[in-house]
Design a protein around this motif. Structure first.
Motif, short mmCIF file in Angstrom:
data_model
loop_
_atom_site.label_atom_id
_atom_site.label_comp_id
_atom_site.label_asym_id
_atom_site.label_seq_id
_atom_site.Cartn_x
_atom_site.Cartn_y
_atom_site.Cartn_z
N ASN A 80 -0.67 -33.37 -13.65
CA ASN A 80 -2.12 -33.62 -13.69
C ASN A 80 -2.88 -32.54 -12.92
O ASN A 80 -3.95 -32.11 -13.35
N ALA A 81 -2.35 -32.12 -11.79
CA ALA A 81 -3.00 -31.06 -11.01
C ALA A 81 -2.98 -29.74 -11.78
O ALA A 81 -3.97 -28.99 -11.76
N ARG A 82 -1.89 -29.45 -12.46
CA ARG A 82 -1.82 -28.22 -13.26
C ARG A 82 -2.78 -28.29 -14.44
O ARG A 82 -3.41 -27.28 -14.80
N ARG A 83 -2.92 -29.46 -15.04
CA ARG A 83 -3.89 -29.63 -16.13
C ARG A 83 -5.31 -29.38 -15.64
O ARG A 83 -6.11 -28.71 -16.30
N LEU A 84 -5.62 -29.93 -14.48
CA LEU A 84 -6.96 -29.77 -13.92
C LEU A 84 -7.23 -28.29 -13.60
O LEU A 84 -8.32 -27.78 -13.91
#
Length: 169
Positions: A80-84
């Motif tokens: 999720n952090a990489r997506r953001l």
């Protein structure tokens, strides 16, 4: 020793604008704060050291440069952090490209808006309005692309747990 003479001579041609974007990006990376870069740009434009067009290009570069913090934070982080972080980079890069292509008409429109709001064509107000308009332009551009962007990011950045939990057949 860093005065107006240490700055390159900026014109309004494509090479000058590309150099200004690169300078804004690098300055933001070095300072680790786009707000500090914006303060420097506003001061330089107010003092007559930079034309407003170069200042706007530096602002564009600063907005792209600020994505480095998110990229660094996403290294080794959750999916999720990489997506953001990827969405932040895409938002700023897409907006930067469109803003550069539309730079002259945007600045003319913003100058008119500044004159209407304040009664004068102050370059500092113009740059502040440009920065706000840049981000509003990004929202307008990315809003219709949000569905495909979410699907792309969900496919591109998956964790092992998400892959294991996904139905296969």
């Amino acid at each position: 020793g860093l005065g107006p003479q240490s700055l390159p001579a900026f014109g309004t041609d494509g090479a000058s604008m590309a150099l200004a974007v690169l300078m804004g990006l690098l300055l933001t990376i070095v300072l680790q704060a786009s707000s500090a870069t914006l303060a420097l740009v506003l001061t330089a434009v107010a003092g007559g050291m930079l034309p407003v067009e170069a200042g706007a290009a530096l602002v564009i570069g600063a907005n792209v440069g600020t994505t480095l913090t998110g990229i660094l934070a996403a290294i080794g982080a959750t999916s999720n952090a990489r997506r953001l972080a990827a969405a932040h980079v895409l938002f700023n890069v897409v907006t930067a490209v469109v803003a550069l292509v539309l730079l002259s008409p945007l600045l003319r429109l913003i100058h008119g808006l500044g004159v209407w709001l304040t009664g004068n064509g102050d370059v500092v107000t113009q740059l502040v309005l440009f920065h706000t308009s840049f981000n509003a332009l990004g929202v307008l551009l990315m809003w219709p692309l949000s569905g495909p962007l979410v699907r792309f990011l969900l496919v591109r950045f998956r964790s092992a747990e998400e892959d294991a939990a996904r139905a296969r057949y």
